[in-house]
Each structure stands twice: as C-alpha cells, then as structure tokens.
Write an enzyme that holds these catalytic residues in place. Structure first.
Site, mmCIF file in Angstrom:
data_model
loop_
_atom_site.group_PDB
_atom_site.id
_atom_site.type_symbol
_atom_site.label_atom_id
_atom_site.label_comp_id
_atom_site.label_asym_id
_atom_site.label_seq_id
_atom_site.Cartn_x
_atom_site.Cartn_y
_atom_site.Cartn_z
ATOM 1 N N ARG A 50 0.846 -1.045 -0.046
ATOM 2 C CA ARG A 50 -0.052 -0.066 -0.109
ATOM 3 C C ARG A 50 0.883 1.239 -0.031
ATOM 4 O O ARG A 50 1.822 1.402 0.756
ATOM 5 C CB ARG A 50 -0.871 -0.022 1.364
ATOM 6 C CG ARG A 50 -1.996 -0.956 1.327
ATOM 7 C CD ARG A 50 -2.858 -0.450 2.328
ATOM 8 N NE ARG A 50 -2.509 -0.121 3.701
ATOM 9 C CZ ARG A 50 -3.218 0.396 4.480
ATOM 10 N NH1 ARG A 50 -4.638 0.423 4.531
ATOM 11 N NH2 ARG A 50 -2.690 0.776 5.695
ATOM 12 N N THR A 100 -1.353 7.270 -0.193
ATOM 13 C CA THR A 100 -2.581 7.409 -1.211
ATOM 14 C C THR A 100 -3.542 6.320 -0.836
ATOM 15 O O THR A 100 -4.633 6.121 -0.990
ATOM 16 C CB THR A 100 -2.180 7.256 -2.762
ATOM 17 O OG1 THR A 100 -1.631 6.180 -2.960
ATOM 18 C CG2 THR A 100 -1.287 8.449 -3.234
ATOM 19 N N ASP A 120 0.355 -3.131 12.574
ATOM 20 C CA ASP A 120 0.914 -3.693 11.330
ATOM 21 C C ASP A 120 1.040 -5.037 11.198
ATOM 22 O O ASP A 120 2.109 -5.659 11.989
ATOM 23 C CB ASP A 120 2.090 -2.761 10.914
ATOM 24 C CG ASP A 120 2.557 -3.178 9.312
ATOM 25 O OD1 ASP A 120 2.452 -1.892 8.608
ATOM 26 O OD2 ASP A 120 2.636 -4.032 8.951
ATOM 27 N N ASP A 157 4.524 -6.369 9.998
ATOM 28 C CA ASP A 157 5.897 -5.892 10.976
ATOM 29 C C ASP A 157 5.707 -6.584 12.048
ATOM 30 O O ASP A 157 6.779 -7.156 12.706
ATOM 31 C CB ASP A 157 5.617 -4.357 11.472
ATOM 32 C CG ASP A 157 6.082 -3.408 10.549
ATOM 33 O OD1 ASP A 157 6.763 -3.994 9.324
ATOM 34 O OD2 ASP A 157 5.857 -2.158 10.450
HETATM 35 C C1 PRP Z 1 -1.245 -4.686 4.611
HETATM 36 C C2 PRP Z 1 -1.973 -6.011 4.736
HETATM 37 C C3 PRP Z 1 -2.564 -6.089 3.590
HETATM 38 C C4 PRP Z 1 -3.091 -4.624 3.291
HETATM 39 C C5 PRP Z 1 -4.462 -4.296 3.591
HETATM 40 O O1 PRP Z 1 -0.067 -5.100 3.736
HETATM 41 O O2 PRP Z 1 -1.263 -7.207 4.937
HETATM 42 O O3 PRP Z 1 -2.150 -6.423 2.400
HETATM 43 O O4 PRP Z 1 -2.213 -3.732 3.997
HETATM 44 O O5 PRP Z 1 -4.727 -2.827 3.201
HETATM 45 P P1 PRP Z 1 -5.772 -2.370 2.465
HETATM 46 O O6 PRP Z 1 -6.795 -3.324 2.559
HETATM 47 O O7 PRP Z 1 -5.979 -1.106 2.531
HETATM 48 O O8 PRP Z 1 -5.183 -2.663 0.824
HETATM 49 P P2 PRP Z 1 0.999 -3.791 3.565
HETATM 50 O O9 PRP Z 1 0.628 -2.778 2.485
HETATM 51 O O10 PRP Z 1 1.034 -2.949 4.803
HETATM 52 O O11 PRP Z 1 2.239 -4.676 3.156
HETATM 53 P P3 PRP Z 1 3.027 -5.572 3.890
HETATM 54 O O12 PRP Z 1 2.297 -6.903 4.074
HETATM 55 O O13 PRP Z 1 4.346 -6.040 2.946
HETATM 56 O O14 PRP Z 1 3.474 -5.015 5.353
HETATM 57 N N1 URA Z 2 -2.457 -3.305 7.317
HETATM 58 C C1 URA Z 2 -2.156 -3.936 8.448
HETATM 59 O O1 URA Z 2 -1.218 -4.533 8.627
HETATM 60 N N2 URA Z 2 -2.856 -3.317 9.577
HETATM 61 C C2 URA Z 2 -3.987 -2.530 9.353
HETATM 62 O O2 URA Z 2 -4.584 -2.114 10.379
HETATM 63 C C3 URA Z 2 -4.224 -2.133 8.064
HETATM 64 C C4 URA Z 2 -3.461 -2.434 7.069
#
Ligand code: PRP
Ligand code: URA
Length: 212
Positions: free
Chosen positions: A107, A111, A203, A206
């Site tokens: 993400r 944005t 997160d 993380d």
């Molecule tokens: C997180 C999560 C989803 C996304 C959800 O990933 O694991 O993939 O956000 O958000 P959305 O519904 O608003 O699209 P992130 O983009 O943080 O990446 P990561 O898994 O690499 O930490």
């Molecule tokens: N991605 C995450 O890991 N946590 C949230 O709360 C939203 C998006």
C-alpha cells in the site's frame, strides 16, 4: 454484513480467544505468528464446508467400502505478500500438498492505493480452488486488486480469507467480487485516518516479521 451473501464472519469462541491475544501489543513475534497460523487453520476447516468430494473405494481390514476424498491436487494457496505469508502454514495444516503462488502488493502509505510488484502462480491454477490469504482487510484495495489479478490469470474458484476486516474494506470486496466468498474471523469498528483498522492489531507484516 448480512446483506452480502458472499460474506462469512466467523463467530467461533476459540477464534475470539485467540484474537484477543493477537491484538495485545505485548504479544511477541513468535506467539503472534503461531496465533495467525492457528486461527487460519480453524478458518480453513470452516470455509471448506462446500468442498466437492469424489467417491473412492477403500479396503478396510474387513471389507471394501465407498468413501469420499478431496480430489488430489485441487487446492492452491496464494498469500498476498508480505503478511499473507503468515497464513500459509495454517492452510497447509489442512491441505499439506497445496501448491503455493505468491502475489506481492504494497500500500502506498500516502494514497493507500495498492501496487502489484510480484506475481508467480503454480501451473494449472485455473482448475484449482484458490485460497487467497491476507490477515488484514483494511480499505480493501489490496484484496480487490489481488482478486482481479488472479481472475486475469484464469482462476475461477477463489476463496478470500482475512483474519481482521474493517467494514469499509469488507463491503468493497464483497461488492466488487460477488462471486468470491469472503471469510473473515472478526469484523472491527472502522479505519483511522492512516488506513489502519481500529481496534485492529497494528501492522500485521511488521508484527509477523519483526521489522519494526
Ligand atoms: C497490509 C495487509 C494488506 C493490506 C491491507 O499490507 O497485509 O495486504 O495492508 O490494506 P488495504 O485493505 O487497505 O489494501 P501492507 O501494504 O502493509 O504490506 P506488508 O504486508 O508488506 O506489510
Ligand atoms: N495493514 C495492516 O497491517 N494493519 C492495518 O490495520 C491495516 C492495514
């Protein structure tokens, strides 16, 4: 969410128990990872109630009997990178031979728009039941785009599983992909101004991988 026929929210007491530990900020990486796996396993059982079985003959020590099996090589798992990786072992506990594809989405922090950066899927995925997995369904952008990417590559039977969802994201996925059953273990209250789920768990990527 009763208005959506394709949304299934689990109300299982064991899942509630595990989610409460998962949310706790004091829960460390190892326990967090184990809980994600355990919750995913329970969700996988629940989401396979409609699985089509094939008849098979089995010879017990006493006689031959007609039994039922899940067709061999009929399941695939596709985690949305990164956090979806944490759910793969949970599905593998139920379907140890399921092949695994990967789809990378991140993400944009400003944005909140998802960006696809990787996609590698097992051969023959078009004819399998695909579990698309991601612990967090926030705005729904990542899930919607990942589902579109799988459909573009020929997948016809997809189940999407998320552990925690915000109402906004759940509605978006349910409306954009009415043919896809969406399984969620917990529906949270809302998103904050940064697109994080409240109360949520922070997160997920993380916390799974210790990157912050
Ligand atoms: C997180 C999560 C989803 C996304 C959800 O990933 O694991 O993939 O956000 O958000 P959305 O519904 O608003 O699209 P992130 O983009 O943080 O990446 P990561 O898994 O690499 O930490
Ligand atoms: N991605 C995450 O890991 N946590 C949230 O709360 C939203 C998006």
């Amino acid at each position: 969410m009763k208005k959506f026929k394709n949304v299934f929210i689990f109300d299982h007491p064991l899942i509630k128990h595990k989610i409460s530990i998962l949310r706790d900020e004091r829960t460390g990486m190892k326990e967090f990872r184990e809980l994600i796996e355990e919750i995913t396993t329970i969700m996988t059982y629940e989401s396979m109630r409609d699985v089509e079985l094939v008849k098979t003959q089995v010879k017990t020590p006493l006689e031959v009997t007609e039994q039922y099996r899940v067709p061999a090589d009929s399941i695939a798992i596709v985690p949305i990178l990164r956090a979806g990786l944490g759910m793969v072992n949970g599905v593998h506990t139920v379907f140890p031979n399921a092949k695994v594809g990967h789809i990378g989405m991140y993400r944009n922090e400003e944005t909140l728009e998802p960006q696809e950066y990787y996609c590698k899927l097992p051969e023959g995925i078009e004819s399998k039941t695909v579990f698309l997995v991601d612990p967090m369904l926030a705005t729904g952008g990542s899930a919607c785009d990942a589902l579109a990417a799988l459909k573009k590559r020929g997948c016809k039977k997809i189940k999407f599983m998320a552990i925690i969802a915000a109402p906004e994201g759940l509605e978006k996925v349910a409306l954009s992909h009415p043919d896809v059953p969406v399984y969620v273990s917990t529906l949270d209250r809302c998103l904050n101004e940064n697109g994080y789920i409240l109360p949520g768990l922070g997160d997920a990527g993380d916390r799974l991988f210790g990157t912050k």
